[in-house]
Structures are given as C-alpha cells and as structure tokens.
Design an enzyme around this catalytic site. Sequence first.
Site, PDB file in Angstrom:
ATOM      1  N   ASP A   1     -11.877  -0.630 -24.564  1.00 21.22           N
ATOM      2  CA  ASP A   1     -12.164  -0.652 -23.131  1.00 21.22           C
ATOM      3  C   ASP A   1     -12.132   0.713 -22.491  1.00 21.22           C
ATOM      4  OD1 ASP A   1     -12.291  -3.248 -22.530  1.00 21.22           O
ATOM      5  OD2 ASP A   1     -10.151  -3.471 -22.190  1.00 21.22           O
TER       6      ASP A   1
ATOM      7  N   ARG B   1      -3.798  -9.079 -20.109  1.00 21.62           N
ATOM      8  CA  ARG B   1      -4.783  -8.901 -21.171  1.00 21.62           C
ATOM      9  C   ARG B   1      -4.308  -7.932 -22.253  1.00 21.62           C
ATOM     10  NH1 ARG B   1      -7.963  -4.762 -20.646  1.00 21.62           N
ATOM     11  NH2 ARG B   1      -9.886  -5.645 -21.470  1.00 21.62           N
TER      12      ARG B   1
ATOM     13  N   GLU C   1       3.277  -8.126   8.854  1.00 23.38           N
ATOM     14  CA  GLU C   1       3.484  -6.670   8.899  1.00 23.38           C
ATOM     15  C   GLU C   1       4.352  -6.166   7.742  1.00 23.38           C
ATOM     16  OE1 GLU C   1       2.142  -4.186  10.975  1.00 23.38           O
ATOM     17  OE2 GLU C   1       0.813  -5.917  11.132  1.00 23.38           O
TER      18      GLU C   1
ATOM     19  N   PRO D   1       0.822  -1.215   0.000  1.00 23.66           N
ATOM     20  CA  PRO D   1       0.000   0.000   0.000  1.00 23.66           C
ATOM     21  C   PRO D   1       0.856   1.266   0.000  1.00 23.66           C
ATOM     22  CG  PRO D   1      -0.254  -1.234   2.068  1.00 23.66           C
ATOM     23  CD  PRO D   1       0.576  -2.068   1.165  1.00 23.66           C
TER      24      PRO D   1
HETATM   25  N1  ADE Z   1      -0.811  -5.163   0.304  1.00 18.53           N
HETATM   26  C1  ADE Z   1      -1.757  -4.847   1.196  1.00 18.53           C
HETATM   27  N2  ADE Z   1      -2.553  -3.900   0.740  1.00 18.53           N
HETATM   28  C2  ADE Z   1      -2.121  -3.586  -0.523  1.00 18.53           C
HETATM   29  C3  ADE Z   1      -2.535  -2.669  -1.514  1.00 18.53           C
HETATM   30  N3  ADE Z   1      -3.564  -1.850  -1.351  1.00 18.53           N
HETATM   31  N4  ADE Z   1      -1.841  -2.637  -2.666  1.00 18.53           N
HETATM   32  C4  ADE Z   1      -0.779  -3.445  -2.840  1.00 18.53           C
HETATM   33  N5  ADE Z   1      -0.344  -4.316  -1.933  1.00 18.53           N
HETATM   34  C5  ADE Z   1      -1.005  -4.400  -0.779  1.00 18.53           C
END
Ligand code: ADE
Length: 237
Positions: free
Chosen positions: A171, A156, A118, A91
């Site tokens: 698309d 794809r 974690e 994230p």
């Molecule tokens: N791992 C946990 N959440 C994630 C996300 N939103 N994007 C990529 N990897 C992740």
Amino acid sequence: MYFHVLTLFPEMIMDGLNTSILGRAMEKGCIRAEAVNIRDYTLDKHQKVDDYTYGGGAGMLMQAQPVYDCVRAVLNRIEQEKKSRVIYVTPQGRVFNQQMAKELAGEDDLIFLCGHYEGIDERVLEEVVTDYVSIGDYVLTGGELPAMVMIDAIARLVPGVLNNDESAMTDSFGNGLLEYPQYSRPRVWRDKEVPPVLLNGNHKLIEQWRLEKSLERTKERRPDLYEKWRAENDCCK
Ligand code: ADE
C-alpha cells in the site's frame, strides 16, 4: 484487538464498523468492537450529559461525570496488568498517520473517546486521556467519524483482517512512498494501453518499474514524503 468506542451515538459506530472488510473481520474474530453509550452513565434524572460552559460562549459542553464513569467502567472490565490507552479524538491532537496506525495495531485494547457539542470538560480529560489524536486540520461535528477512520486504518494492519497479507505491505505508505499505478483488464481501454513491462512476466523488471513509478508519483504529489524517503534511504534517485 478489541476497540471500545465511547460515544453518544453508538449506532453510528456499529453501523459503520459492521460493514465490508471490518464486518467480515469481526465475524472471523480477528477484531472485536463495542460502542458504549456515554448517556447510560449519567446520574442526571433527565439523562442529561451536557451543560453550558463557565465563562460564557456558544454551545454546550459534555460534563465530566458521565464521561468519567463510562471510561472507568470500560477500564475496569478490560484492564489486566497492562494500562490501556484512552484516545480522545480531537482537532487539537497529534495528526494521525500510518506510523501511528502501526504502533496502535500492537495494542490488545484501544479506547476511543468521542466528544460532541463544544467538547468535553477539561478536568475529566486530564484524568483519563493518554493520547490526543486528530485526523487532520479541519473540524468535524463530532469524534465518531475520526474514530472510525482511525479504527479502519489500525484494524487492517491486524493479522488476518486483510485476505492477502501482502496488500498492507505494498500500500501507499507501507514503504514510506505512495503506491504505484495499477491496471486490470482490458489491456487496451479508450486507446490507453497497459504499460508493456507489466505484461512480460519479468518480476524483477516489474518491481523496478513499480519502484520508479512510486518515486515519480510521490515526488510529484507529496514532495514532503519524497524528501523524507530520500533522506532515510540515503540515495540520490
Ligand atoms: N473532532 C472534530 N474534528 C476532528 C478532527 N479533525 N480530528 C479528530 N477529532 C475531531
């Protein structure tokens, strides 16, 4: 294109990718995928791959050694003259989009590193990762689903994966806009008629109508994309 997914849950990856369009593409040989189990590379006699974090805090961290050895083993197998990209799905990365999918679709090999718990010891990330990529501003339990999302979007775009080459072009996002609405039989359903312009066979008019609908829809649902398209197309629609 060969996708290499480094994970503690290889069966999750292969079950996901072997299905439907990507499964067919693998059978045809347009793409290849392997899931490599990071646990196979631990030197710990109990097969452990995680430990507590220095400084305290909740949860366990994936340790550097098994991750590093796993990445090196895959790189040693595939690396020729060109450096392969190692993507850590997190994230904390750049947010994935269609433009990135297009760019990555041009690579021969892509390595996805999936974290769990974690996360992964920072030192190994510094050594091996070339790209930090997120699929959006929310947190999942691991990197496997994000890796599969990205692989689907990239695969794809690889020639031969979709039956009809055109469908990736028209698309949503193919031209920077959301896709126009589509209709199939019957012509009337619950008193709702298919727009008459689609029935008259005039392809120029149909194209015009579709562009108008794409613009309308993008303006309403994704004003950010609409403004970008307008700026890039230098037009006052
Ligand atoms: N791992 C946990 N959440 C994630 C996300 N939103 N994007 C990529 N990897 C992740």
